[in-house]
Structure formats: structure tokens, C-alpha cells
Design a protein around this motif. Structure first.
Motif, PDB file in Angstrom:
ATOM      1  N   HIS A 192       0.827  -1.202   0.000  1.00 56.55           N
ATOM      2  CA  HIS A 192       0.000   0.000   0.000  1.00 56.55           C
ATOM      3  C   HIS A 192       0.867   1.260   0.000  1.00 56.55           C
ATOM      4  N   GLU A 228      -6.781   4.802  -1.432  1.00 55.61           N
ATOM      5  CA  GLU A 228      -6.070   3.531  -1.204  1.00 55.61           C
ATOM      6  C   GLU A 228      -6.793   2.686  -0.161  1.00 55.61           C
ATOM      7  N   THR A 256      -8.571  -0.720  -1.323  1.00 56.66           N
ATOM      8  CA  THR A 256      -8.073  -1.994  -0.800  1.00 56.66           C
ATOM      9  C   THR A 256      -8.981  -2.542   0.292  1.00 56.66           C
ATOM     10  N   ALA A 303      -3.880  -1.449   4.866  1.00 56.37           N
ATOM     11  CA  ALA A 303      -3.987  -0.329   3.930  1.00 56.37           C
ATOM     12  C   ALA A 303      -3.785   1.009   4.636  1.00 56.37           C
TER      13      ALA A 303
END
Length: 173
Positions: free
Chosen positions: A44, A107, A111, A145
Motif C-alpha cells: 500500500h 487507497e 483496498t 492499507a
């Protein structure tokens, strides 16, 4: 398009492809040697960097390449599904807003929510896991994440403050 413009375009395409491969390899190496059980925060971290520097599509390809390499080294299909949505969503958000903090949110949502939910049917199909809920993986993906995206945002803020980020992005245009 004249010959000079074609050369510049080809040179930039080559740079983007090389950087895509470099980000994929960086994520693979960091995830291989710095191991956390059931977590890949460095994926990540690299996703956030690649989403901003390369953009959403090259960032997604970078995550896909890394995920494939991780599968080949013994990980499950989650190595791909947990990686590709974050840089695409984060990169699209950054492309629209130019806000580094919103890449973090992209992100984590990409995720922690979409990647986790995409993993559910694939884990049932390929590995026969009898997991009862499509939301099962969300508590596992989201902390990873959050940690990785926070590291990525921190590095991007340092690069932005020093002026390096703008030079890097301008060189790729």
C-alpha cells in the motif's frame, strides 16, 4: 505529430514502463523481506507512491505485476485482489483533485473495501474456503492499507515539500 514529438512521446512511455516495473519490484522486495503475518503494508505504501507519480493505470499495472510475482512466490490470489484497486482509485482521485491526503482515502477504500470484497469469491472458487460473508476480509485488509497508505503519504509530503515530487511528475509529462 512530427518526429521530435514522437521521440519525446516514446521516451516518456519508456520511462513510465520502467518506473512501473521498478515500483512493482520495490513492492515485491519490501513485502518479501519485511513480513507481517496476513498484512502487506508496503504494498500500500508503494501503491500510494505509484498512484501519484505514475497515475492510476500505470499504478494499477504495477500492483498487478507485484501481485503476480507474490503469487508465484507462494501467496494466495489475495496478493492481486488486495493490491490493484487501491492505486487505481487513489490515482483517479489524485488526478482529479491533486490532493495527496485524498490518495490515502482512495487507497484505503480501494483496498479495504473493494479489494477485500473482490477476494471473497476468488478465495471460495480457487481455495474452497467456507467463509460465510463477503465482508469477511475487510477487517484484515483495512489496517494494512491504513498503515501503508499513511507511510506513502508521509513520503509524498516530504517529496512535495522539497520540490522533488513536482520535478518527478513534470519529467514524466
Amino acid at each position: 505529430m512530427n518526429i521530435t514529438e514522437k521521440k519525446v512521446s516514446r521516451k516518456n512511455s519508456t520511462r513510465m514502463l520502467v518506473l512501473t516495473a521498478m515500483f512493482a519490484c520495490l513492492a515485491f522486495v519490501l513485502n518479501t523481506f519485511v513480513y507481517f503475518p496476513s498484512m502487506a503494508p508496503f504494498q500500500h505504501f508503494v501503491n500510494v507512491l505509484s498512484a501519484v507519480i505514475l497515475g492510476p493505470w500505470y499504478g494499477g499495472v504495477s500492483a498487478l505485476i507485484c501481485g503476480i510475482m507474490r503469487i508465484l512466490s507462494g501467496r494466495t490470489i489475495q496478493a492481486v485482489t488486495g493490491a490493484i484497486f487501491g492505486p487505481i482509485i487513489g490515482g483517479l482521485i489524485y488526478k482529479k483533485t491533486k490532493n495527496i491526503y485524498l490518495v490515502f482515502i482512495g487507497e484505503v477504500i480501494g483496498t479495504g473495501l473493494f479489494g477485500a470484497m473482490a477476494s471473497y469469491p476468488l478465495m471460495r472458487l480457487f481455495y474452497g474456503l467456507d467463509v460465510q460473508s463477503p465482508f469477511y476480509y475487510i477487517p484484515f485488509y483495512t489496517p494494512s492499507a491504513v498503515v501503508g497508505a499513511a507511510m506513502g503519504v508521509a513520503v509524498l509530503l516530504i517529496l512535495k515539500r522539497s520540490g522533488v515530487l513536482n520535478r518527478m511528475v513534470n519529467e514524466l509529462k
